[in-house]
Motif scaffolding. Structure first.
Motif, PDB file in Angstrom:
ATOM      1  N   GLU A 221      30.379 -38.565  81.928  1.00 15.55           N
ATOM      2  CA  GLU A 221      30.673 -39.661  82.852  1.00 15.55           C
ATOM      3  C   GLU A 221      29.509 -40.638  82.909  1.00 15.55           C
ATOM      4  O   GLU A 221      28.355 -40.235  82.809  1.00 15.55           O
ATOM      5  CB  GLU A 221      30.941 -39.111  84.258  1.00 15.55           C
ATOM      6  CG  GLU A 221      32.117 -38.147  84.328  1.00 15.55           C
ATOM      7  CD  GLU A 221      33.439 -38.803  83.995  1.00 15.55           C
ATOM      8  OE1 GLU A 221      33.640 -39.976  84.350  1.00 15.55           O
ATOM      9  OE2 GLU A 221      34.266 -38.133  83.372  1.00 15.55           O
ATOM     10  N   SER A 222      29.829 -41.906  83.081  1.00 11.90           N
ATOM     11  CA  SER A 222      28.763 -42.901  83.202  1.00 11.90           C
ATOM     12  C   SER A 222      28.525 -43.314  84.655  1.00 11.90           C
ATOM     13  O   SER A 222      27.472 -43.835  84.977  1.00 11.90           O
ATOM     14  CB  SER A 222      29.103 -44.137  82.366  1.00 11.90           C
ATOM     15  OG  SER A 222      30.325 -44.697  82.801  1.00 11.90           O
ATOM     16  N   ASP A 223      29.500 -43.073  85.509  1.00 10.15           N
ATOM     17  CA  ASP A 223      29.389 -43.440  86.924  1.00 10.15           C
ATOM     18  C   ASP A 223      29.202 -42.193  87.776  1.00 10.15           C
ATOM     19  O   ASP A 223      29.628 -41.107  87.393  1.00 10.15           O
ATOM     20  CB  ASP A 223      30.655 -44.159  87.387  1.00 10.15           C
ATOM     21  CG  ASP A 223      30.862 -45.487  86.674  1.00 10.15           C
ATOM     22  OD1 ASP A 223      29.861 -46.143  86.353  1.00 10.15           O
ATOM     23  OD2 ASP A 223      32.031 -45.846  86.431  1.00 10.15           O
TER      24      ASP A 223
END
Length: 57
Positions: free
Chosen positions: A27-29
């Motif tokens: 995940e980037s967030d």
């Protein structure tokens, strides 16, 4: 002999911490504990995951 098979089966499964870390690495967030628990429950229906356990990591 049954105990040895159970131990090797358990050793082959990733721990909850490993599952959570693996999920977060993809995940980037930022994710809430509830979002992580839902994603892991869907990805691993054979495992019991709750948001309290996910928040502990």
């Amino acid at each position: 002999m049954t105990h040895c098979r159970q131990a090797s089966t358990a050793a082959a499964k990733p721990t909850l911490v490993e599952l959570i870390r693996g999920h977060l690495e993809q995940e980037s967030d930022p994710r809430s504990a509830a979002e992580i628990a839902i994603a892991l429950t869907q990805a691993h229906p054979d495992r019991s995951v709750n948001s309290v356990a996910a928040a502990a990591v």
